[in-house]
Design an enzyme around this catalytic site. Structure first.
Site, PDB file in Angstrom:
ATOM      1  N   LYS A  35      53.831  75.938  32.923  1.00  0.00           N
ATOM      2  CA  LYS A  35      53.713  75.191  33.961  1.00  0.00           C
ATOM      3  C   LYS A  35      53.189  73.677  33.634  1.00  0.00           C
ATOM      4  O   LYS A  35      52.985  73.497  32.444  1.00  0.00           O
ATOM      5  CB  LYS A  35      52.708  75.713  34.994  1.00  0.00           C
ATOM      6  CG  LYS A  35      51.344  75.792  34.530  1.00  0.00           C
ATOM      7  CD  LYS A  35      50.663  76.783  35.462  1.00  0.00           C
ATOM      8  CE  LYS A  35      49.177  76.924  34.799  1.00  0.00           C
ATOM      9  NZ  LYS A  35      48.510  77.889  35.831  1.00  0.00           N
ATOM     10  N   TYR A 246      37.578  45.013  28.152  1.00  0.00           N
ATOM     11  CA  TYR A 246      36.853  44.944  29.314  1.00  0.00           C
ATOM     12  C   TYR A 246      35.286  45.039  29.518  1.00  0.00           C
ATOM     13  O   TYR A 246      34.823  46.190  28.915  1.00  0.00           O
ATOM     14  CB  TYR A 246      37.528  45.808  30.304  1.00  0.00           C
ATOM     15  CG  TYR A 246      38.949  45.425  30.616  1.00  0.00           C
ATOM     16  CD1 TYR A 246      39.256  44.413  31.587  1.00  0.00           C
ATOM     17  CD2 TYR A 246      40.012  46.176  30.607  1.00  0.00           C
ATOM     18  CE1 TYR A 246      40.601  43.793  31.776  1.00  0.00           C
ATOM     19  CE2 TYR A 246      41.287  45.948  30.789  1.00  0.00           C
ATOM     20  CZ  TYR A 246      41.266  44.550  31.632  1.00  0.00           C
ATOM     21  OH  TYR A 246      42.782  44.216  32.045  1.00  0.00           O
TER      22      TYR A 246
HETATM   23  C1  LIG Z   1      47.805  78.583  34.495  1.00  0.00           C
HETATM   24  C2  LIG Z   1      47.457  80.000  34.487  1.00  0.00           C
HETATM   25  C3  LIG Z   1      47.597  80.785  33.695  1.00  0.00           C
HETATM   26  C4  LIG Z   1      47.287  80.209  32.318  1.00  0.00           C
HETATM   27  O1  LIG Z   1      45.891  80.021  32.127  1.00  0.00           O
HETATM   28  P1  LIG Z   1      45.160  79.521  30.764  1.00  0.00           P
HETATM   29  O2  LIG Z   1      43.842  79.411  31.383  1.00  0.00           O
HETATM   30  O3  LIG Z   1      45.740  78.241  30.557  1.00  0.00           O
HETATM   31  O4  LIG Z   1      45.410  80.445  29.652  1.00  0.00           O
HETATM   32  C5  LIG Z   1      47.837  82.378  33.728  1.00  0.00           C
HETATM   33  N1  LIG Z   1      47.999  82.861  35.062  1.00  0.00           N
HETATM   34  C6  LIG Z   1      47.834  82.061  36.281  1.00  0.00           C
HETATM   35  C7  LIG Z   1      48.164  82.598  37.340  1.00  0.00           C
HETATM   36  C8  LIG Z   1      47.904  80.783  36.147  1.00  0.00           C
HETATM   37  O5  LIG Z   1      47.848  79.925  37.051  1.00  0.00           O
END
Ligand SMILES: *Cc1c(COP(=O)(O)O)cnc(C)c1O
Length: 346
Positions: A35, A246
């Site tokens: 994702k 800045y």
């Molecule tokens: C994002 C997510 C993961 C992965 O989690 P990490 O902490 O990045 O390993 C696994 N399961 C679900 C449901 C998630 O939303």
């Protein structure tokens, strides 16, 4: 036209991280959360490499993210799940069959059943109180008759030694055999490090694939995958008493040599690196001087007299250290990596 900003990506580190997490998952399959554009690295590049390494289960958040991977799913014969389930407007995409929804709510379950109820995944809440149907309702038969591939839950505190971890594990274990699910799944990256009792049939790492270290147990296992590299736009000499950038947050105490880099917070090189980040060329460490601006960052280059306009430097981006230095989480550092990088896999 080549970009003045590169994200150098290490295929062998990505694959080694997945293999290590797969081994730690024991007999469970090891999937991959891709994702948020593969946590900022580029979902397609990550997807192709992990599928080639043997990964068979991928996770995205939305149907837009899934559609962008649909051709790879078909060509590479792997599974893709959409963690946020299905809204009414997602049903046409879901009907195409390139991904399974992870049903989260009573409304989503009703919508899926009404549409014919093909194979799906289901999220059950075991204590995080974010997404998912309640474990009591599942125990009472809520999912009876639904064709479920994976019944999953998500750990709230896997990066801590919290009593809630075992409680969540036990609640999922309690549902074993209660539904048609072929597999149970609980562990994210940190959950894998909690031990074999958390792996169930399928693990779902994200962060650790990309070089993040959510728990100490993984520190010696996980390799850095992504390194931002920026080009020098200008080199200049400051005299004692002159300041940089800045709000003049750095003032030279003696004459110093400075290079201005083509990277800033709009690229995900956050203001937290102000006066604390570091670049390097070979073994030479080149500290950030003054405030990180939107598109520019200054570094000290006294160590390298010949470094000049057009030369490239690497930013220190080992995630545990970069998070400590910047005050951002390792997740934010990865997912913040902007669109101006040319993403280059080696
Ligand atoms: C994002 C997510 C993961 C992965 O989690 P990490 O902490 O990045 O390993 C696994 N399961 C679900 C449901 C998630 O939303």
């Amino acid at each position: 036209m080549t970009a003045p900003l590169r994200l150098s990506l290490d295929t062998s580190a990505l694959v080694a991280n997945w293999r290590a997490l797969d081994a730690l998952s024991g007999t469970a399959a090891c999937g991959a959360a891709v994702k948020a554009d593969g946590y900022g690295l580029g979902a397609r590049g990550v997807f192709e490499r992990l599928a080639a390494a043997g990964c068979r289960d991928f996770f995205v958040a939305s149907w837009g993210e899934a559609a962008a991977l649909a051709d790879l799913v078909t060509d590479l014969h792997v599974d893709l799940s959409v963690l946020h389930g299905v809204r009414a407007e997602d049903m046409p995409a879901a009907a195409q069959g390139f991904a399974r929804p992870v049903l989260n709510t009573l409304e989503q379950i009703r919508r899926w059943r009404d549409a014919g109820g093909g194979r799906c995944d289901v999220m059950v809440d075991t204590g995080m109180n974010r997404l998912g149907v309640s474990s009591e309702q599942v125990a009472d038969g809520l999912l009876d008759g639904l064709a479920i591939d994976t019944l999953m839950s998500h750990l709230a505190c896997a990066d801590e030694d919290a009593a809630a971890n075992a409680r969540q594990r036990d609640r999922l274990e309690h549902l074993r055999g209660r539904t048609s699910a072929r597999r149970l799944s609980l562990a994210n990256s940190a959950g894998i490090a909690l031990g074999s009792g958390y792996a169930f049939d399928l693990t779902r790492p994200g962060l650790a694939l990309y070089g993040g270290v959510p728990r100490g147990e993984l520190a010696s296992v996980v390799r850095q995958v992504a390194t931002p590299q920026a080009q020098i736009l200008q080199r200049r000499t400051l005299t004692a008493g002159e300041s940089i950038g800045y709000n003049a947050l750095y003032t030279a105490q003696e004459p110093i040599e400075v290079a201005i880099l083509n990277i800033g917070y709009a690229d995900g090189y956050w203001r937290g690196f102000t006066n604390s980040g570091c670049a390097r060329v070979g073994a030479a460490l080149l500290p950030v001087l003054g405030r990180v601006s939107m598109d520019l960052t200054a570094i000290a280059v006294d160590a390298l007299p010949s470094l000049g306009e057009g030369d490239w430097v690497s930013l220190n981006f080992a995630l545990p250290e970069a998070a400590a230095v910047s005050g951002m989480s390792q997740y934010e550092l990865l997912t913040g990596l902007g669109s101006r990088f040319e993403r280059l896999w080696a």
